[in-house]
Motif scaffolding. Structure first.
Motif, PDB file in Angstrom:
ATOM      1  N   SER A  97      59.803  50.298   5.197  1.00  0.00           N
ATOM      2  CA  SER A  97      58.763  49.859   4.333  1.00  0.00           C
ATOM      3  C   SER A  97      57.339  49.939   5.135  1.00  0.00           C
ATOM      4  CB  SER A  97      58.768  48.495   3.891  1.00  0.00           C
ATOM      5  OG  SER A  97      57.831  47.995   3.007  1.00  0.00           O
ATOM      6  N   GLY A  98      56.528  50.879   4.962  1.00  0.00           N
ATOM      7  CA  GLY A  98      55.386  50.885   5.413  1.00  0.00           C
ATOM      8  C   GLY A  98      55.491  52.146   6.450  1.00  0.00           C
ATOM      9  N   GLY A  99      56.367  52.494   7.251  1.00  0.00           N
ATOM     10  CA  GLY A  99      56.364  53.678   7.884  1.00  0.00           C
ATOM     11  C   GLY A  99      55.924  53.621   9.311  1.00  0.00           C
ATOM     12  N   SER A 100      55.658  52.340   9.808  1.00  0.00           N
ATOM     13  CA  SER A 100      55.170  52.261  11.298  1.00  0.00           C
ATOM     14  C   SER A 100      56.359  52.630  12.250  1.00  0.00           C
ATOM     15  CB  SER A 100      54.662  51.055  11.416  1.00  0.00           C
ATOM     16  OG  SER A 100      55.759  49.853  11.190  1.00  0.00           O
ATOM     17  N   THR A 101      56.065  53.117  13.211  1.00  0.00           N
ATOM     18  CA  THR A 101      56.798  53.893  14.156  1.00  0.00           C
ATOM     19  C   THR A 101      56.587  53.269  15.546  1.00  0.00           C
ATOM     20  OG1 THR A 101      55.333  55.818  14.570  1.00  0.00           O
ATOM     21  CG2 THR A 101      57.194  55.881  13.012  1.00  0.00           C
ATOM     22  N   TYR A 102      57.566  53.142  16.409  1.00  0.00           N
ATOM     23  CA  TYR A 102      57.638  52.647  17.919  1.00  0.00           C
ATOM     24  C   TYR A 102      58.721  53.866  18.542  1.00  0.00           C
ATOM     25  CZ  TYR A 102      57.863  50.031  22.149  1.00  0.00           C
ATOM     26  OH  TYR A 102      57.387  49.452  23.198  1.00  0.00           O
ATOM     27  N   TYR A 103      58.107  54.198  19.714  1.00  0.00           N
ATOM     28  CA  TYR A 103      58.771  55.017  20.662  1.00  0.00           C
ATOM     29  C   TYR A 103      59.010  54.730  22.016  1.00  0.00           C
ATOM     30  CZ  TYR A 103      57.790  58.356  16.882  1.00  0.00           C
ATOM     31  OH  TYR A 103      57.536  58.952  15.699  1.00  0.00           O
ATOM     32  N   ALA A 104      59.966  55.001  22.675  1.00  0.00           N
ATOM     33  CA  ALA A 104      60.131  54.747  23.997  1.00  0.00           C
ATOM     34  C   ALA A 104      59.062  55.554  24.833  1.00  0.00           C
ATOM     35  CB  ALA A 104      61.702  55.144  24.576  1.00  0.00           C
ATOM     36  N   ASP A 105      58.842  54.894  25.956  1.00  0.00           N
ATOM     37  CA  ASP A 105      57.697  55.843  26.724  1.00  0.00           C
ATOM     38  C   ASP A 105      57.879  57.146  26.982  1.00  0.00           C
ATOM     39  OD1 ASP A 105      56.473  52.917  28.455  1.00  0.00           O
ATOM     40  OD2 ASP A 105      55.938  53.565  26.508  1.00  0.00           O
ATOM     41  N   SER A 106      59.348  57.333  27.471  1.00  0.00           N
ATOM     42  CA  SER A 106      59.865  58.572  27.806  1.00  0.00           C
ATOM     43  C   SER A 106      59.857  59.872  27.051  1.00  0.00           C
ATOM     44  CB  SER A 106      61.477  58.509  28.409  1.00  0.00           C
ATOM     45  OG  SER A 106      62.339  57.919  27.285  1.00  0.00           O
ATOM     46  N   VAL A 107      59.733  59.486  25.563  1.00  0.00           N
ATOM     47  CA  VAL A 107      59.886  60.519  24.447  1.00  0.00           C
ATOM     48  C   VAL A 107      58.478  60.713  23.469  1.00  0.00           C
ATOM     49  CG1 VAL A 107      62.132  60.139  24.215  1.00  0.00           C
ATOM     50  CG2 VAL A 107      60.527  58.998  22.762  1.00  0.00           C
ATOM     51  N   LYS A 108      57.273  59.702  24.248  1.00  0.00           N
ATOM     52  CA  LYS A 108      56.143  59.706  23.326  1.00  0.00           C
ATOM     53  C   LYS A 108      55.301  61.030  23.428  1.00  0.00           C
ATOM     54  CE  LYS A 108      54.792  54.665  23.455  1.00  0.00           C
ATOM     55  NZ  LYS A 108      53.875  53.651  24.197  1.00  0.00           N
ATOM     56  N   GLY A 109      54.994  61.432  22.404  1.00  0.00           N
ATOM     57  CA  GLY A 109      54.312  62.648  22.368  1.00  0.00           C
ATOM     58  C   GLY A 109      55.164  64.113  22.145  1.00  0.00           C
ATOM     59  N   ARG A 110      56.566  63.713  22.459  1.00  0.00           N
ATOM     60  CA  ARG A 110      57.551  64.918  22.118  1.00  0.00           C
ATOM     61  C   ARG A 110      58.383  64.710  20.902  1.00  0.00           C
ATOM     62  NH1 ARG A 110      61.214  65.864  25.599  1.00  0.00           N
ATOM     63  NH2 ARG A 110      61.491  63.810  26.257  1.00  0.00           N
ATOM     64  N   LEU A 111      58.605  63.434  20.631  1.00  0.00           N
ATOM     65  CA  LEU A 111      59.681  63.173  19.567  1.00  0.00           C
ATOM     66  C   LEU A 111      58.967  62.352  18.525  1.00  0.00           C
ATOM     67  CD1 LEU A 111      61.544  64.265  22.022  1.00  0.00           C
ATOM     68  CD2 LEU A 111      63.272  62.436  21.202  1.00  0.00           C
ATOM     69  N   THR A 112      59.193  62.714  17.379  1.00  0.00           N
ATOM     70  CA  THR A 112      58.317  62.005  16.036  1.00  0.00           C
ATOM     71  C   THR A 112      59.628  61.798  15.104  1.00  0.00           C
ATOM     72  OG1 THR A 112      56.718  63.598  16.517  1.00  0.00           O
ATOM     73  CG2 THR A 112      56.932  62.331  14.228  1.00  0.00           C
ATOM     74  N   ILE A 113      59.387  60.650  14.497  1.00  0.00           N
ATOM     75  CA  ILE A 113      60.387  59.871  13.664  1.00  0.00           C
ATOM     76  C   ILE A 113      59.631  59.921  12.331  1.00  0.00           C
ATOM     77  CG2 ILE A 113      61.901  58.174  12.851  1.00  0.00           C
ATOM     78  CD1 ILE A 113      62.362  57.531  15.891  1.00  0.00           C
ATOM     79  N   THR A 114      60.395  60.514  11.111  1.00  0.00           N
ATOM     80  CA  THR A 114      59.790  60.381   9.768  1.00  0.00           C
ATOM     81  C   THR A 114      60.965  60.034   8.766  1.00  0.00           C
ATOM     82  OG1 THR A 114      60.009  62.863   9.720  1.00  0.00           O
ATOM     83  CG2 THR A 114      58.098  62.119  10.363  1.00  0.00           C
ATOM     84  N   ARG A 115      60.510  59.801   7.434  1.00  0.00           N
ATOM     85  CA  ARG A 115      61.431  59.202   6.798  1.00  0.00           C
ATOM     86  C   ARG A 115      61.246  59.933   5.619  1.00  0.00           C
ATOM     87  NH1 ARG A 115      57.318  56.217   5.604  1.00  0.00           N
ATOM     88  NH2 ARG A 115      57.185  54.583   3.968  1.00  0.00           N
TER      89      ARG A 115
END
Length: 120
Positions: free
Chosen positions: A54-72
């Motif tokens: 609900s809302g679509g906010s995301t959080y990433y581990a530092d090791s993957v930020k900028g390279r991996l993206t989660i969508t739904r």
């Protein structure tokens, strides 16, 4: 019966891209966080990132930020992990997960995992 079914893993060269999918069924996930963990050979399972359904906010581990993206995709009850600029150290089994609290060390529901191998 809750099911999280992953797909999209495989072999890719370093620098390449891959997209994983996770389709959820068996209950309503509107109040959940859904995301991904991974486990490399000989290592512990680690959090990759998640998205609030609900809302679509995301959080990433530092090791993957900028390279991996989660969508739904709400209509398909599916979460995606787009992986770009892949590195050999991204080689792991990737697990889809769903958790009401968005925890980053454990989760309520798990998929069976899909293997990603990045060759150098």
């Amino acid at each position: 019966q809750v099911q999280l079914v992953e797909s999209g893993g495989g072999l890719v060269q370093a620098g390449g891209s891959l997209r994983l999918s996770c389709t959820a069924s068996g209950r309503t996930f509107s109040n959940f966080y859904m995301g991904w963990f991974r486990q490399a050979p000989g290592k512990e399972r680690e959090f990759v990132g998640n998205i609030r359904w609900s809302g679509g906010s995301t959080y990433y581990a530092d090791s993957v930020k900028g390279r991996l993206t989660i969508t739904r995709d709400n209509a398909k009850n599916t979460v995606y992990l787009q992986m770009n600029s892949l590195k050999p150290e991204d080689t792991a089994v990737y697990y889809c997960e769903a958790d009401r609290l968005g925890r980053r060390k454990e989760s309520e529901y798990w998929g069976q995992g899909t293997e990603v191998t990045v060759s150098s």
